[in-house]
Design a protein around this motif. Structure first.
Motif, PDB file in Angstrom:
ATOM      1  N   GLU A  96       0.832  -1.208   0.000  1.00 42.43           N
ATOM      2  CA  GLU A  96       0.000   0.000   0.000  1.00 42.43           C
ATOM      3  C   GLU A  96       0.863   1.254   0.000  1.00 42.43           C
ATOM      4  OE1 GLU A  96      -3.729   0.252   2.459  1.00 42.43           O
ATOM      5  OE2 GLU A  96      -2.808  -1.487   3.428  1.00 42.43           O
ATOM      6  N   LEU A  97       1.883   1.242   0.843  1.00 38.67           N
ATOM      7  CA  LEU A  97       2.733   2.423   0.992  1.00 38.67           C
ATOM      8  C   LEU A  97       3.435   2.764  -0.309  1.00 38.67           C
ATOM      9  CD1 LEU A  97       3.807   4.380   3.265  1.00 38.67           C
ATOM     10  CD2 LEU A  97       5.800   2.881   3.390  1.00 38.67           C
ATOM     11  N   ARG A  98       4.094   1.778  -0.902  1.00 38.63           N
ATOM     12  CA  ARG A  98       4.861   2.021  -2.122  1.00 38.63           C
ATOM     13  C   ARG A  98       3.955   2.422  -3.291  1.00 38.63           C
ATOM     14  NH1 ARG A  98       9.921   0.424  -4.194  1.00 38.63           N
ATOM     15  NH2 ARG A  98      10.155   1.462  -6.195  1.00 38.63           N
ATOM     16  N   GLU A  99       2.799   1.809  -3.364  1.00 42.78           N
ATOM     17  CA  GLU A  99       1.904   2.058  -4.489  1.00 42.78           C
ATOM     18  C   GLU A  99       1.508   3.527  -4.617  1.00 42.78           C
ATOM     19  OE1 GLU A  99      -2.465   0.544  -6.187  1.00 42.78           O
ATOM     20  OE2 GLU A  99      -1.694  -0.184  -4.278  1.00 42.78           O
ATOM     21  N   LYS A 100       1.287   4.181  -3.480  1.00 41.62           N
ATOM     22  CA  LYS A 100       0.817   5.570  -3.528  1.00 41.62           C
ATOM     23  C   LYS A 100       1.910   6.601  -3.291  1.00 41.62           C
ATOM     24  CE  LYS A 100      -4.000   4.662  -2.323  1.00 41.62           C
ATOM     25  NZ  LYS A 100      -5.142   5.004  -1.430  1.00 41.62           N
ATOM     26  N   ILE A 101       2.975   6.206  -2.611  1.00 45.87           N
ATOM     27  CA  ILE A 101       4.026   7.171  -2.299  1.00 45.87           C
ATOM     28  C   ILE A 101       5.035   7.309  -3.440  1.00 45.87           C
ATOM     29  CG2 ILE A 101       5.960   7.692  -0.764  1.00 45.87           C
ATOM     30  CD1 ILE A 101       3.249   8.272   0.454  1.00 45.87           C
ATOM     31  N   ALA A 102       5.420   6.173  -4.052  1.00 44.29           N
ATOM     32  CA  ALA A 102       6.465   6.207  -5.075  1.00 44.29           C
ATOM     33  C   ALA A 102       6.160   7.183  -6.216  1.00 44.29           C
ATOM     34  CB  ALA A 102       6.712   4.804  -5.614  1.00 44.29           C
ATOM     35  N   PRO A 103       4.936   7.195  -6.747  1.00 44.09           N
ATOM     36  CA  PRO A 103       4.672   8.114  -7.858  1.00 44.09           C
ATOM     37  C   PRO A 103       4.311   9.536  -7.426  1.00 44.09           C
ATOM     38  CG  PRO A 103       2.733   6.764  -7.459  1.00 44.09           C
ATOM     39  CD  PRO A 103       3.785   6.280  -6.511  1.00 44.09           C
ATOM     40  N   LEU A 104       4.294   9.784  -6.119  1.00 41.46           N
ATOM     41  CA  LEU A 104       3.850  11.085  -5.612  1.00 41.46           C
ATOM     42  C   LEU A 104       4.891  12.166  -5.891  1.00 41.46           C
ATOM     43  CD1 LEU A 104       1.418  12.248  -4.027  1.00 41.46           C
ATOM     44  CD2 LEU A 104       2.741  11.891  -1.941  1.00 41.46           C
ATOM     45  N   SER A 105       4.470  13.229  -6.518  1.00 50.25           N
ATOM     46  CA  SER A 105       5.361  14.346  -6.822  1.00 50.25           C
ATOM     47  C   SER A 105       5.521  15.243  -5.603  1.00 50.25           C
ATOM     48  CB  SER A 105       4.803  15.163  -7.983  1.00 50.25           C
ATOM     49  OG  SER A 105       5.466  16.399  -8.104  1.00 50.25           O
ATOM     50  N   GLN A 106       6.744  15.723  -5.378  1.00 51.31           N
ATOM     51  CA  GLN A 106       6.966  16.621  -4.255  1.00 51.31           C
ATOM     52  C   GLN A 106       6.146  17.890  -4.393  1.00 51.31           C
ATOM     53  OE1 GLN A 106      11.081  17.122  -3.087  1.00 51.31           O
ATOM     54  NE2 GLN A 106      10.686  19.113  -2.132  1.00 51.31           N
ATOM     55  N   LYS A 107       5.864  18.283  -5.629  1.00 58.94           N
ATOM     56  CA  LYS A 107       5.069  19.488  -5.855  1.00 58.94           C
ATOM     57  C   LYS A 107       3.641  19.328  -5.348  1.00 58.94           C
ATOM     58  CE  LYS A 107       7.626  21.009  -9.973  1.00 58.94           C
ATOM     59  NZ  LYS A 107       7.541  21.310 -11.425  1.00 58.94           N
ATOM     60  N   ALA A 108       3.194  18.075  -5.271  1.00 59.65           N
ATOM     61  CA  ALA A 108       1.829  17.826  -4.807  1.00 59.65           C
ATOM     62  C   ALA A 108       1.705  17.912  -3.293  1.00 59.65           C
ATOM     63  CB  ALA A 108       1.370  16.449  -5.272  1.00 59.65           C
ATOM     64  N   LEU A 109       2.825  17.905  -2.600  1.00 58.11           N
ATOM     65  CA  LEU A 109       2.815  17.920  -1.142  1.00 58.11           C
ATOM     66  C   LEU A 109       2.628  19.341  -0.609  1.00 58.11           C
ATOM     67  CD1 LEU A 109       5.831  15.515  -0.664  1.00 58.11           C
ATOM     68  CD2 LEU A 109       3.430  14.986  -0.192  1.00 58.11           C
ATOM     69  N   PRO A 110       2.102  19.491   0.590  1.00 63.56           N
ATOM     70  CA  PRO A 110       1.915  20.821   1.173  1.00 63.56           C
ATOM     71  C   PRO A 110       3.199  21.642   1.146  1.00 63.56           C
ATOM     72  CG  PRO A 110       0.806  19.181   2.515  1.00 63.56           C
ATOM     73  CD  PRO A 110       1.604  18.428   1.483  1.00 63.56           C
ATOM     74  N   ASP A 111       3.123  22.825   0.556  1.00 64.24           N
ATOM     75  CA  ASP A 111       4.262  23.744   0.425  1.00 64.24           C
ATOM     76  C   ASP A 111       5.447  23.130  -0.316  1.00 64.24           C
ATOM     77  OD1 ASP A 111       2.949  25.818   1.795  1.00 64.24           O
ATOM     78  OD2 ASP A 111       3.578  25.012   3.732  1.00 64.24           O
ATOM     79  N   GLY A 112       5.204  22.024  -1.022  1.00 69.49           N
ATOM     80  CA  GLY A 112       6.261  21.396  -1.800  1.00 69.49           C
ATOM     81  C   GLY A 112       7.386  20.832  -0.967  1.00 69.49           C
ATOM     82  N   ARG A 113       7.101  20.512   0.305  1.00 64.05           N
ATOM     83  CA  ARG A 113       8.140  19.989   1.192  1.00 64.05           C
ATOM     84  C   ARG A 113       8.346  18.500   0.965  1.00 64.05           C
ATOM     85  NH1 ARG A 113       5.856  23.574   5.588  1.00 64.05           N
ATOM     86  NH2 ARG A 113       4.379  21.867   5.918  1.00 64.05           N
ATOM     87  N   ALA A 114       9.590  18.076   1.082  1.00 64.72           N
ATOM     88  CA  ALA A 114       9.911  16.661   0.903  1.00 64.72           C
ATOM     89  C   ALA A 114       9.377  15.845   2.073  1.00 64.72           C
ATOM     90  CB  ALA A 114      11.423  16.482   0.775  1.00 64.72           C
ATOM     91  N   ILE A 115       9.010  14.599   1.798  1.00 63.57           N
ATOM     92  CA  ILE A 115       8.574  13.685   2.852  1.00 63.57           C
ATOM     93  C   ILE A 115       9.802  13.217   3.631  1.00 63.57           C
ATOM     94  CG2 ILE A 115       7.364  11.523   3.350  1.00 63.57           C
ATOM     95  CD1 ILE A 115       6.082  11.745   0.578  1.00 63.57           C
ATOM     96  N   THR A 116       9.676  13.091   4.944  1.00 59.92           N
ATOM     97  CA  THR A 116      10.788  12.621   5.763  1.00 59.92           C
ATOM     98  C   THR A 116      10.637  11.135   6.081  1.00 59.92           C
ATOM     99  OG1 THR A 116       9.730  13.113   7.894  1.00 59.92           O
ATOM    100  CG2 THR A 116      10.969  14.897   6.836  1.00 59.92           C
ATOM    101  N   TRP A 117      11.738  10.545   6.488  1.00 57.54           N
ATOM    102  CA  TRP A 117      11.785   9.127   6.842  1.00 57.54           C
ATOM    103  C   TRP A 117      10.805   8.810   7.958  1.00 57.54           C
ATOM    104  CZ3 TRP A 117      13.079   6.324  11.238  1.00 57.54           C
ATOM    105  CH2 TRP A 117      13.436   4.979  11.061  1.00 57.54           C
ATOM    106  N   PHE A 118      10.794   9.625   9.014  1.00 55.66           N
ATOM    107  CA  PHE A 118       9.941   9.324  10.160  1.00 55.66           C
ATOM    108  C   PHE A 118       8.458   9.458   9.810  1.00 55.66           C
ATOM    109  CE2 PHE A 118       7.951  10.043  14.351  1.00 55.66           C
ATOM    110  CZ  PHE A 118       8.444   8.935  15.019  1.00 55.66           C
TER     111      PHE A 118
END
Length: 462
Positions: free
Chosen positions: A110-132
């Motif tokens: 589930e995690l890989r299916e939706k996270i891998a294709p996710l663009s950083q631009k689509a995230l709030p304020d374009g911030r990168a996702i962190t490990w934690f």
């Protein structure tokens, strides 16, 4: 594991994201990214009721105790804690240990299916996702896949902006706090308390323990503002404990603990496997938290849960009598090896008091290493005249360290030591020295150092 062949591949993929645990950075705490990610997955953090635990000392132990009590009461309970010592799945599992492999596979897919294709631009304020953030999200997905009845979440750092703080808990718990991570949480106890208090939610009960007046006042104020019933352990419970002597530890390490409270039908009597005076207080916090939600719960179930609770690296005693350490090198004696991840002034004080109470051996050995951001100047004097042999080193290859500052702190405290920057060589040297004399070896200062010691023990002595 769907697109992952094994859990190691999942970990490698996760490690490609910014990891605060390994590389601390400022201005990287927020909740909008986590809320957005959870929404993409149908808010898995809401799949089961939550017990939320923050604090500086003992939050992992309290989380383990709560999970164990719930498990003993017949509830399938998920437990999220950090850090792990040897195995990544130590972070995400049940009160009894790891989930089935199918749970981890399903959640990883589930995690890989939706996270891998996710663009950083689509995230709030374009911030990168962190490990934690990703690991916390993965935990939520695992708990949903496992169909847990309850989950217990240990806060990673702080509380207000921690990735776990997207839940609406049944109850919030805050263990004793002290000045820690001041560059992120603030330079006064009141500021740190304000960050920890971020897990207090509107109308939801909160249980606190062992707080200094400055911190307690903050929790009282915020609880009033949020109409959250506040339970202070020093006001609602009386705790007594009795250490088991060192000769009895050879057979079964435990600590007899009694907890009385108007919330209980009778006093709780439990033999804790988690050792130390602070663990008796942690047990009271855990028992009260569960009793608030389940007022009719049989005290015997609470006792059973507390007695089964165990957490690696929290005054973990490796006993020579159990045959866990084998003399593959032909060494003459087998010492106790005690592993404790204490890394603050107060927690080290508790660890040393417990060590003295159980072993009381001035000829004991110490292996110590800590991260660069720890209060070495105030920690070093705690070891004065307590050990016959002290070895200082780095806490492994992952965490940033400052060995020159550490040795300077021990020099200033006029404490003799040997120092080896090569942590593997230091581990072998400390183990060999303890085994040569048969005296106990305490390893403390960092969970990362504990992990390296366990690897050596597993490879060469078990």
């Amino acid at each position: 594991m769907s697109q992952f062949a094994c859990l190691d591949e999942l970990q490698s993929w996760l490690d490609s994201y910014l990891n605060f645990e390994k590389l601390p950075q400022k201005n990287m705490f927020w909740l909008d990214t986590m809320k957005y990610l959870c929404s993409l997955f149908g808010d898995p953090q809401c799949a089961a009721p939550v017990f939320h635990v923050a604090g500086s000392k003992g939050k992992g132990s309290v989380s383990a105790m709560i999970a164990s009590i719930l498990d003993a009461s017949g509830y399938k309970t998920g437990l999220y804690s950090s850090p792990h010592i040897l195995d990544f799945v130590e972070r995400i599992g049940s009160a009894r240990g790891a989930f089935s492999e199918d749970v981890y596979k399903k959640a990883a897919g589930e995690l890989r299916e939706k996270i891998a294709p996710l663009s950083q631009k689509a995230l709030p304020d374009g911030r990168a996702i962190t490990w934690f953030e990703l690991v916390t999200l993965y935990a939520f997905l695992c708990f949903r896949a496992a169909h847990t009845d309850y989950t217990v979440l240990e806060v990673g750092l702080g509380g207000r902006l921690d990735a776990t703080n997207v839940v609406l808990p049944k109850v919030s718990c805050i263990t004793p706090i002290e000045l820690e991570h001041t560059e992120f949480l603030g330079d006064t106890l009141a500021k740190v308390a304000g960050e920890k208090a971020g897990i207090i939610k509107e109308g939801r009960p909160v249980v606190i323990a062992g707080q200094k007046p400055e911190a307690k006042a903050v929790f009282q104020r915020i609880a009033r503002e949020k109409n959250a019933p506040l339970y202070c352990i020093d006001e609602v419970a009386q705790v007594q404990f009795d250490y088991v002597s060192a000769d009895k530890v050879l057979h079964a390490a435990c600590m007899k603990t009694s907890i009385s409270s108007p919330l209980f039908h009778r006093p709780i009597q439990a033999n804790l496997r988690l050792l130390g005076s602070f663990q008796a207080q942690n047990a009271a916090l855990a028992a009260v938290a569960v009793k608030i939600i389940f007022p009719d719960l049989d005290e015997k179930l609470i006792e059973n849960g507390l007695e089964k609770a165990l957490l690696p690296g929290r005054f973990e005693v490796i006993s020579p009598s159990t045959g866990e350490i084998l003399l593959k090198k032909g060494l003459r004696k087998r010492p106790f090896v005690i592993l404790d991840g204490a890394h603050t002034v107060n927690s080290l004080g508790y660890t040393l008091d417990t060590f003295d109470a159980l072993f009381g051996d001035s000829k004991a050995h110490l292996l110590f290493g800590c991260a660069a951001d720890k209060d070495m100047k105030d920690m070093a004097p705690l070891f004065s005249e307590r050990f016959s042999h002290i070895t200082l080193t780095r806490p492994g290859a992952v965490k940033q360290s400052n060995l020159s500052a550490l040795t300077a702190a021990f020099d200033a405290a006029d404490i003799p030591y040997t120092c080896n920057e090569d942590f593997l060589a230091a581990i072998h040297s400390a183990l060999d020295a303890a085994q040569e004399t048969g005296h106990p070896l305490l390893v403390t200062g960092s969970f990362y150092l504990l992990a390296e010691v366990k690897k050596v023990l597993n490879a060469e002595y078990y």
